[in-house]
Design a protein around this motif. Structure first.
Motif, short mmCIF file in Angstrom:
data_model
loop_
_atom_site.label_atom_id
_atom_site.label_comp_id
_atom_site.label_asym_id
_atom_site.label_seq_id
_atom_site.Cartn_x
_atom_site.Cartn_y
_atom_site.Cartn_z
N LEU A 126 0.86 -1.19 0.00
CA LEU A 126 0.00 0.00 0.00
C LEU A 126 0.89 1.23 0.00
CD1 LEU A 126 -2.62 1.62 0.25
CD2 LEU A 126 -2.46 1.34 2.74
N VAL A 127 0.77 2.05 -1.03
CA VAL A 127 1.51 3.31 -1.08
C VAL A 127 0.64 4.42 -0.51
CG1 VAL A 127 2.62 5.02 -2.56
CG2 VAL A 127 2.89 2.57 -3.05
N VAL A 128 1.16 5.06 0.53
CA VAL A 128 0.48 6.17 1.21
C VAL A 128 1.15 7.49 0.86
CG1 VAL A 128 -0.20 7.13 3.46
CG2 VAL A 128 -0.23 4.64 3.08
N GLY A 129 2.49 7.48 0.73
CA GLY A 129 3.25 8.70 0.46
C GLY A 129 2.87 9.32 -0.88
N ASN A 130 2.62 10.60 -0.88
CA ASN A 130 2.14 11.29 -2.09
C ASN A 130 3.26 11.73 -3.03
OD1 ASN A 130 -0.69 11.21 -1.72
ND2 ASN A 130 -0.49 12.70 -0.06
#
Length: 333
Positions: A126-130
């Protein structure tokens, strides 16, 4: 006895990472299952990370079997089952979007390679960093041994915000609202859509569009959800942390345990080969999805109005532009 769940958090001493670590250590991802936390930070933040580990130890969580705290990707990514890729460079004054895409692209290029080389082949990322959608695409592109099925980006926070806003309008709790959708990019072009949403009122299930004015749902509602992050920064002086961590946990719990019958959620995923809703492959796009046995499937065949079609095109165009800019800066095909 089952193997413990190895869970990576990057940027683990940051606000979101800090909020995530304690809830995961307490067994929220998969109740009753032991957890080994892998916490990655940049070298200058290792002192802060040591403090996080001390606090985790002091909580005496019965589900926490161990903690790996490091600044080395080969250690952090080794044999992980789940990756929360939170750490990223925030936009600084004077930095344009192309600079941000390049700076974060380099981070996620390295992490994509690390996932390929060290993580389990079944890893859930899961990629959270924008910018989350494009960062997820970069990580996928550089993970030669993994597939699109391993990668997602987070629009669950926007999804949860939509549930909460509709619930507030109708004076019910958020669990009474189902099947809102976030389409597209996790940005101002995202499309919060309640045309398929339902709400339980007085023991009956009714369509949200029957209870709330269309002008609001296409106007103030859309802008309120898409601009909510900025409103929170203005109010507290910091970006969303507790709510972002909560949404990340919701996302991965759904991925592990599945959606309930008749319900769907929003996840940003690599566009499938059949190009649902006319969205072209080559980007990570948020769709309504169901999850069964860890397999994410787009909910297809939902009606798309002319208004919605135009919005989908705008957010798709933005994602295609981000891909072109980022891939050009990173020398990716």
């Amino acid at each position: 006895m089952s193997e413990p769940l190895r869970v990576l958090i990057t940027g683990a001493a940051g606000q979101i990472g800090y909020a995530l670590a304690f809830r995961i250590a307490n067994g929220e991802l998969s109740p009753g299952k032991k957890v080994i936390l892998h916490l990655l930070e940049i070298t200058p933040a290792l002192g802060s990370l040591e403090g996080v580990v001390m606090e985790l130890t002091d909580c005496a969580f019965p589900t926490l079997q161990g903690v790996v705290a490091t600044d080395k990707v080969e250690v952090a990514f080794k044999d992980i089952d789940v990756a929360f890729l939170v750490g990223s460079m925030p936009r600084k004054e004077g930095m344009d979007r192309a600079d941000l895409l390049k700076a974060n692209g380099n981070i996620f290029k390295v992490q994509g390679e690390a996932l390929s080389n060290y993580a389990k082949p079944t890893v859930k990322v899961l990629v959270v960093g924008n910018p989350a959608n494009t960062n997820a695409l970069i990580a996928l592109t550089t993970s030669s041994k993994l597939s699109a099925a391993n990668f997602t980006a987070m629009t669950r926070l926007d999804h949860n915000r939509s549930l909460a806003e509709i619930a507030s309008q109708l004076k019910v709790t958020a669990d009474k609202v189902k099947n809102v959708i976030i389409w597209g990019n996790h940005s101002n072009t995202q499309v919060p859509d309640v045309s398929n949403a339902v709400v339980e009122l007085d023991g009956k299930t009714v369509k949200v569009t029957e209870k709330i004015d269309e002008a609001y749902l296409k106007g103030d509602f859309v802008s309120k959800i898409s601009l909510r992050g900025g409103a929170i920064i203005k109010a507290r002086g910091l970006s969303s942390a507790g709510s972002a961590a909560n949404a990340a946990i919701d996302h991965v719990k759904t991925w592990i345990h599945g959606t309930k019958p008749g319900e769907f959620v929003s996840m940003a995923i690599p566009v499938p080969a059949n190009q649902p809703y006319g969205i072209k492959t080559g980007v990570v796009f948020s769709f309504p999805v169901t999850v069964t046995n860890g397999v994410i499937k787009v909910v297809e065949g939902l009606p798309v109005s002319e208004w919605l079609q135009g919005k989908l095109k705008a957010t798709e165009d933005e994602l295609q532009g981000e891909r072109s800019t980022a891939f050009g800066a990173l020398g990716l095909a």
